[in-house]
Design a protein around this motif. Structure first.
Motif, PDB file in Angstrom:
ATOM      1  N   ARG A 483      -2.636 -25.698 -41.407  1.00 58.67           N
ATOM      2  CA  ARG A 483      -2.384 -24.387 -40.520  1.00 58.67           C
ATOM      3  C   ARG A 483      -1.024 -24.479 -40.322  1.00 58.67           C
ATOM      4  O   ARG A 483      -0.164 -23.451 -40.400  1.00 58.67           O
ATOM      5  N   ASP A 484      -0.443 -25.680 -39.821  1.00 53.68           N
ATOM      6  CA  ASP A 484       0.944 -25.755 -39.430  1.00 53.68           C
ATOM      7  C   ASP A 484       1.962 -25.526 -40.584  1.00 53.68           C
ATOM      8  O   ASP A 484       2.698 -24.719 -40.524  1.00 53.68           O
ATOM      9  N   VAL A 485       1.745 -26.073 -41.871  1.00 50.91           N
ATOM     10  CA  VAL A 485       2.590 -26.089 -43.072  1.00 50.91           C
ATOM     11  C   VAL A 485       2.228 -24.725 -43.501  1.00 50.91           C
ATOM     12  O   VAL A 485       3.525 -23.980 -43.815  1.00 50.91           O
ATOM     13  N   ALA A 486       1.195 -23.812 -43.446  1.00 51.53           N
ATOM     14  CA  ALA A 486       1.124 -22.678 -43.878  1.00 51.53           C
ATOM     15  C   ALA A 486       2.049 -21.817 -43.267  1.00 51.53           C
ATOM     16  O   ALA A 486       2.421 -20.846 -43.702  1.00 51.53           O
ATOM     17  N   ALA A 487       1.875 -21.884 -42.083  1.00 48.43           N
ATOM     18  CA  ALA A 487       2.500 -20.973 -41.287  1.00 48.43           C
ATOM     19  C   ALA A 487       4.048 -21.065 -41.307  1.00 48.43           C
ATOM     20  O   ALA A 487       4.870 -20.142 -41.293  1.00 48.43           O
ATOM     21  N   ARG A 488       4.476 -22.407 -41.408  1.00 47.82           N
ATOM     22  CA  ARG A 488       5.725 -22.619 -41.390  1.00 47.82           C
ATOM     23  C   ARG A 488       6.249 -22.119 -42.782  1.00 47.82           C
ATOM     24  O   ARG A 488       7.671 -21.783 -42.879  1.00 47.82           O
ATOM     25  N   ILE A 489       5.497 -22.161 -44.030  1.00 42.36           N
ATOM     26  CA  ILE A 489       6.006 -21.679 -45.274  1.00 42.36           C
ATOM     27  C   ILE A 489       5.902 -20.300 -45.433  1.00 42.36           C
ATOM     28  O   ILE A 489       6.385 -19.514 -46.330  1.00 42.36           O
ATOM     29  N   GLY A 490       5.360 -19.574 -44.308  1.00 40.00           N
ATOM     30  CA  GLY A 490       5.470 -18.152 -44.278  1.00 40.00           C
ATOM     31  C   GLY A 490       4.371 -17.190 -44.672  1.00 40.00           C
ATOM     32  O   GLY A 490       4.472 -15.831 -44.785  1.00 40.00           O
ATOM     33  N   PHE A 491       3.330 -17.844 -44.638  1.00 37.10           N
ATOM     34  CA  PHE A 491       2.130 -17.111 -44.932  1.00 37.10           C
ATOM     35  C   PHE A 491       1.617 -16.459 -43.662  1.00 37.10           C
ATOM     36  O   PHE A 491       1.743 -17.015 -42.268  1.00 37.10           O
ATOM     37  N   ASP A 492       0.804 -15.303 -43.750  1.00 32.24           N
ATOM     38  CA  ASP A 492       0.464 -14.518 -42.785  1.00 32.24           C
ATOM     39  C   ASP A 492      -0.620 -15.197 -41.870  1.00 32.24           C
ATOM     40  O   ASP A 492      -1.348 -16.120 -42.298  1.00 32.24           O
ATOM     41  N   ARG A 493      -1.361 -14.598 -40.748  1.00 33.45           N
ATOM     42  CA  ARG A 493      -2.486 -15.218 -40.065  1.00 33.45           C
ATOM     43  C   ARG A 493      -3.651 -15.421 -41.022  1.00 33.45           C
ATOM     44  O   ARG A 493      -4.296 -16.693 -40.948  1.00 33.45           O
ATOM     45  N   ALA A 494      -3.901 -14.135 -41.699  1.00 37.83           N
ATOM     46  CA  ALA A 494      -4.990 -14.197 -42.503  1.00 37.83           C
ATOM     47  C   ALA A 494      -5.030 -15.096 -43.595  1.00 37.83           C
ATOM     48  O   ALA A 494      -6.025 -16.010 -43.747  1.00 37.83           O
ATOM     49  N   ASP A 495      -4.036 -15.278 -44.329  1.00 33.81           N
ATOM     50  CA  ASP A 495      -3.788 -16.446 -45.404  1.00 33.81           C
ATOM     51  C   ASP A 495      -3.644 -17.860 -44.878  1.00 33.81           C
ATOM     52  O   ASP A 495      -4.416 -18.825 -45.523  1.00 33.81           O
ATOM     53  N   VAL A 496      -3.296 -17.903 -43.658  1.00 36.32           N
ATOM     54  CA  VAL A 496      -3.337 -19.368 -42.975  1.00 36.32           C
ATOM     55  C   VAL A 496      -4.812 -19.616 -42.627  1.00 36.32           C
ATOM     56  O   VAL A 496      -5.022 -20.824 -42.990  1.00 36.32           O
ATOM     57  N   ALA A 497      -5.652 -18.936 -42.214  1.00 37.65           N
ATOM     58  CA  ALA A 497      -6.997 -19.028 -42.197  1.00 37.65           C
ATOM     59  C   ALA A 497      -7.752 -19.350 -43.120  1.00 37.65           C
ATOM     60  O   ALA A 497      -8.434 -20.545 -43.233  1.00 37.65           O
ATOM     61  N   VAL A 498      -7.234 -18.956 -44.303  1.00 37.89           N
ATOM     62  CA  VAL A 498      -8.053 -19.009 -45.536  1.00 37.89           C
ATOM     63  C   VAL A 498      -7.561 -20.474 -46.129  1.00 37.89           C
ATOM     64  O   VAL A 498      -8.393 -21.415 -46.516  1.00 37.89           O
ATOM     65  N   LEU A 499      -6.372 -20.623 -45.957  1.00 38.96           N
ATOM     66  CA  LEU A 499      -5.760 -22.009 -46.348  1.00 38.96           C
ATOM     67  C   LEU A 499      -6.277 -23.067 -45.520  1.00 38.96           C
ATOM     68  O   LEU A 499      -7.027 -24.494 -46.119  1.00 38.96           O
ATOM     69  N   ALA A 500      -6.594 -22.953 -44.351  1.00 39.37           N
ATOM     70  CA  ALA A 500      -7.108 -23.848 -43.580  1.00 39.37           C
ATOM     71  C   ALA A 500      -8.660 -24.198 -43.941  1.00 39.37           C
ATOM     72  O   ALA A 500      -9.033 -25.157 -43.884  1.00 39.37           O
ATOM     73  N   THR A 501      -9.008 -22.993 -44.214  1.00 36.96           N
ATOM     74  CA  THR A 501     -10.759 -23.169 -44.653  1.00 36.96           C
ATOM     75  C   THR A 501     -10.674 -23.932 -45.800  1.00 36.96           C
ATOM     76  O   THR A 501     -11.818 -24.777 -46.116  1.00 36.96           O
ATOM     77  N   LEU A 502      -9.970 -23.885 -46.785  1.00 36.87           N
ATOM     78  CA  LEU A 502      -9.959 -24.451 -48.084  1.00 36.87           C
ATOM     79  C   LEU A 502      -9.689 -25.816 -47.900  1.00 36.87           C
ATOM     80  O   LEU A 502     -10.494 -26.721 -48.486  1.00 36.87           O
ATOM     81  N   VAL A 503      -8.829 -26.190 -47.010  1.00 37.31           N
ATOM     82  CA  VAL A 503      -8.631 -27.617 -46.783  1.00 37.31           C
ATOM     83  C   VAL A 503      -9.837 -28.337 -45.965  1.00 37.31           C
ATOM     84  O   VAL A 503     -10.145 -29.455 -46.524  1.00 37.31           O
ATOM     85  N   ARG A 504     -10.206 -27.647 -45.083  1.00 33.34           N
ATOM     86  CA  ARG A 504     -11.341 -28.179 -44.248  1.00 33.34           C
ATOM     87  C   ARG A 504     -12.571 -28.625 -45.152  1.00 33.34           C
ATOM     88  O   ARG A 504     -13.245 -29.623 -44.949  1.00 33.34           O
ATOM     89  N   HIS A 505     -12.825 -27.642 -46.118  1.00 36.38           N
ATOM     90  CA  HIS A 505     -14.178 -27.766 -46.739  1.00 36.38           C
ATOM     91  C   HIS A 505     -13.849 -27.957 -48.438  1.00 36.38           C
ATOM     92  O   HIS A 505     -14.615 -27.560 -49.294  1.00 36.38           O
ATOM     93  N   HIS A 506     -12.674 -28.799 -48.488  1.00 32.99           N
ATOM     94  CA  HIS A 506     -12.500 -28.809 -50.107  1.00 32.99           C
ATOM     95  C   HIS A 506     -13.662 -29.829 -50.739  1.00 32.99           C
ATOM     96  O   HIS A 506     -13.651 -29.685 -51.865  1.00 32.99           O
TER      97      HIS A 506
END
Length: 818
Positions: A483-506
């Motif tokens: 979540r922190d990295v995705a927000a830092r590199i400029g993804f919006d909130r919806a994309d940050v949530a998707v990335l966090a879900t993918l990492v949590r449930h990979h």
């Protein structure tokens, strides 16, 4: 015990005195590392010199020479003694007797001995025939006897090596390559051979030999320390096992770590991997430089003739803004200003990976020394260049390693430090954590055609195990970091949530598919609830496969793949009711309406260009110059007519404009104004390199393209033919699919392909040839991937039959593959 005490005892007491002094030296806790190796070499030197003097009294024209590792003064506790008895060809019996009186005491003490007796001519001849002998003689060091004889051999061997370097260095490189293929890479092995594996002590010695040739030299920063670290580990391994071994076996690692005062075996392996990585990178750079120099020498006479004796100018081919190819490497353009361009490292890396070329060492070091940090959040261009780098396939690995060698990766992604060189004590894993993450991105790049958001897939691949550097469940920790990295590199909130879900449930799909009953509805509903949407499920499926393939051969099989696919099918069925309806198009802005009215009034295209700065001026770091725009917003209004999409796309391709996002839709004019239907195109474009063309020139070419007087296809073909194809990433083939039930009014054709100049022109022309009407288009470029959706109808605007849509999709895919 001082070195003088050791020498005196060795000289006075003979073999038994040497053995006792050696034992005391090796058990001294206060002395280790380079001081102990030097002291052991000095002790052995004096003992052997004493043996030589006692046995060879009165004998002339003979010397005792240390070669190889002993010649370098690097004696580990169980190292071989590499010795050469050099003589001038005089009394053969006396020389043989002298050899026996030196060799036998060494053997009596149980020391390993590699010995030879030769004249200087024989030594040179043998070196010329056997590369390993020549490498050993490059480190020749005088121990006793005729110093002039030893010095003469050293001088001759070095001269031979330098004269023969163009022939011998490729032979040496081949030996290194073959050894690496047999032994593997030291920086990834759980039970590495410290000497023979790639990045080990043999490679460090090879780098010394290259330097001695004066043909090329290795990057020296950190190299001596890396070599020292491997030698220290080998010393501890010898003392722990009591054997002359270079293999760091699992059962020995805790004891070796304790011997070195390290926390645990993982800390030991991480230090070994870091050292090996330095040596491996130095080897890559050095052998590349050797190849460049040898190629230059080979073509120099021909070039000199062509240039009339003058110095030829190196060819520089532009790759991206501030980045060019020169002599088989990616270097910075002369106008590049790393200190004012924080995106340059990522842009250069992406260009190098896409071209399949290495990054120049000088370029990487210059960027590491002068580039300022990226702001948070990153500008959009930086994020796109990262995605392009990750999506470049196998070349990504070498480029990433070059950035990491100079500290640029941890500067861009500070959380990377915790996984860098981190071992994985799991027989299934064949890589360290950091290399596994890059390998997963490489594998994911092959699967980007199967997902609607390849950028999210690639970034999730990079981050899915980022939590392994933290205590607890790495998936839970990784979600927080992602979540922190995705927000830092400029993804919006919806994309940050998707990335966090993918990492949590990979691990969710593969673990559920192989450990749970897929016939149980509760199992499927639980996965559906965790995933949340069809698009996330699609990404998670691809990430699961990429992760498993990057883990190792044992992690994926057709059986596992079929189980995961069946689970995905069932979860998709549960989620199918959550697919949203087709969104209504947004109302046009006042400027868009103005352009549309003007287009109807004039009967031709009207366009507007508006620069899109990366961020407001007040956020720009202080310094000279204005912030450079990421690109421009290009708005085009044109009376509805056939051929608009390929015409606009072709004109932009001719002007070397990269389309980053694009939308096309029909716009009905408001009541009370002139009648007519207008196509409105709202695109974001940027120049591949150089400046943007003028709007008037774009409009002029667009008018000619629409009336058929401009041969776009021919112009693009001529340009492509003028530039030879570079070796680079082999992209997966284009894929054209239909989105079922995506719209009630039109068929939706989705195209996923490698982004390239003219791609959108080819798509548009193929759709025109298929006699379908493009009702709207939604084009986006995600890194190196184009992900385009086209809403098509029949010529009259009515929906197409299913079989006709399928035929259009098939023909479009054939056109793109042709």
């Amino acid at each position: 015990m001082t070195s003088t005490d050791v020498r005196d005892e060795a000289e006075d007491s003979g073999p038994s005195g040497y053995a006792a002094a050696r034992l005391r030296l090796l058990t001294e806790e206060a002395r280790s590392g380079p001081p102990r190796r030097a002291a052991l070499a000095e002790l052995t030197d004096n003992w052997l010199a004493g043996l030589f003097d006692a046995a060879g009294e009165g004998l002339r024209g003979v010397s005792l020479v240390a070669v190889g590792g002993y010649g370098r003064g690097e004696l580990s506790p169980r190292s071989d003694l590499d010795l050469l008895l050099l003589h001038d060809g005089g009394d053969a019996k006396a020389v043989a007797a002298l050899a026996d009186r030196i060799w036998y005491p060494v053997w009596d003490l149980g020391l390993a001995l590699d010995h030879s007796v030769r004249t200087p001519a024989e030594a040179r001849r043998t070196a010329g025939e056997d590369l390993k002998v020549q490498l050993g003689l490059l480190d020749a060091r005088h121990l006793a006897g005729d110093l002039g004889l030893t010095a003469g051999l050293r001088t001759a061997i070095l001269a031979d090596w330098r004269n023969q370097a163009p022939r011998r260095l490729p032979e040496l490189q081949e030996l290194c390559t073959e050894r690496a293929a047999r032994q593997g890479e030291l920086q990834y092995l759980l039970e590495p051979d410290l000497k023979e594996a790639r990045g080990g002590l043999r490679d460090a010695t090879a780098l010394r030999a290259v330097a001695a040739s004066w043909l090329a030299d290795a990057p020296r920063e950190g190299l001596a320390e890396a070599r020292r670290r491997l030698l220290d580990v080998r010393d501890a391994l010898h003392l722990s096992t009591g054997r002359a071994t270079d293999r760091l076996a699992l059962q020995e690692q805790d004891q070796v770590a304790a011997e070195l005062g390290l926390l645990d075996a993982d800390t030991l392996l991480r230090q070994v991997y870091e050292a090996a990585r330095v040596i491996s990178y130095a080897s890559d750079v050095t052998w590349r430089e050797v190849g460049r120099v040898l190629r230059s020498r080979a073509v120099r006479p021909r070039l000199r003739a062509m240039w009339g004796g003058g110095k030829p100018v190196a060819d520089r081919s532009p790759l991206a803004e501030g980045v060019v190819e020169q002599d088989g490497e990616v270097v910075l353009a002369r106008v590049a200003r790393p200190e004012r361009d924080p995106v340059l490292p990522l842009r250069a890396a992406a260009a190098a990976a896409q071209a399949g070329l290495p990054l120049s060492l000088h370029a990487v070091r210059r960027m590491a020394a002068t580039t300022r940090p990226l702001p948070a959040p990153w500008p959009a261009e930086a994020r796109e260049q990262l995605v392009t780098l990750l999506g470049s396939g196998r070349p990504t690995v070498e480029v990433w390693e070059a950035l990491e060698a100079e500290g640029l990766i941890t500067r861009l992604l500070p959380d990377w430090e915790r996984v860098r060189c981190r071992p994985q004590r799991n027989a299934v894993h064949i890589w360290t954590v950091d290399r596994h993450l890059i390998e997963t991105a490489v594998r994911a790049s092959e699967l980007t055609r199967g997902v609607s958001r390849p950028d999210l897939l690639l970034v999730a691949a990079l981050l899915h195990d980022i939590g392994k550097g933290w205590p607890g469940d790495h998936s839970v920790a990784g979600e927080i970091i992602a979540r922190d990295v995705a927000a830092r590199i400029g993804f919006d909130r919806a994309d940050v949530a998707v990335l966090a879900t993918l990492v949590r449930h990979h691990l969710l799909l593969v673990e559920t598919a192989t450990r749970r009953d897929l016939e149980d509805p509760a199992t499927v509903h639980a996965v559906a609830e965790a995933v949340g949407s069809q698009s996330t499920l699609e990404l998670l499926h691809a990430l699961t496969e990429a992760d498993a393939l990057a883990t190792g051969p044992a992690a994926w099989s057709s059986w596992r793949g079929s189980l995961v696919a069946e689970l995905v099918r069932r979860v998709s069925a549960v989620l199918a009711g959550n697919v949203p309806d087709e969104p209504e198009p947004a109302a046009p802005t006042a400027e868009q309406e103005r352009l549309a009215i003007e287009a109807v009034r004039t009967g031709g295209p009207v366009l507007a260009l508006r620069a899109q700065p990366e961020r407001p001026r007040e956020q720009e770091p202080s310094g000279p110059g204005e912030p450079e725009p990421l690109g421009v917003e290009l708005v085009i209004a044109v009376p509805d007519q056939p051929g608009v999409l390929p015409s606009v796309a072709g004109v932009l391709a001719m002007h070397r404009l990269t389309v980053r996002t694009a939308e096309l839709r029909a716009l009905e004019l408001p009541d009370g104004v002139e009648e007519g239907s207008v196509l409105l195109l709202n695109w974001r474009v940027a120049a591949e390199y150089g400046s943007l063309p003028q709007a008037a020139r774009l409009r002029s070419d667009l008018v000619r393209a629409l009336d058929g007087s401009l041969d776009i296809a021919g112009r693009l073909a001529e340009r492509d033919a003028a530039y030879p194809r570079r070796r680079g990433v082999v992209a997966p083939p284009p894929r054209v699919t239909l989105a079922p039930a995506a719209s009630r009014h039109a068929a939706v054709i989705e195209v996923r392909a490698q982004d390239a100049p003219g791609l959108l022109f080819r798509i548009g022309r193929a759709l025109e040839d298929a006699k379908v009407r493009v009702r709207s288009a939604h084009v986006s470029t995600l890194g190196a991937n184009a992900v385009d959706a086209f809403y098509v109808t029949g010529p009259a605007g009515t929906p197409l039959p299913a079989d006709e849509v399928a035929s259009v999709a098939r023909k479009l895919e054939e056109a793109l593959r042709g």
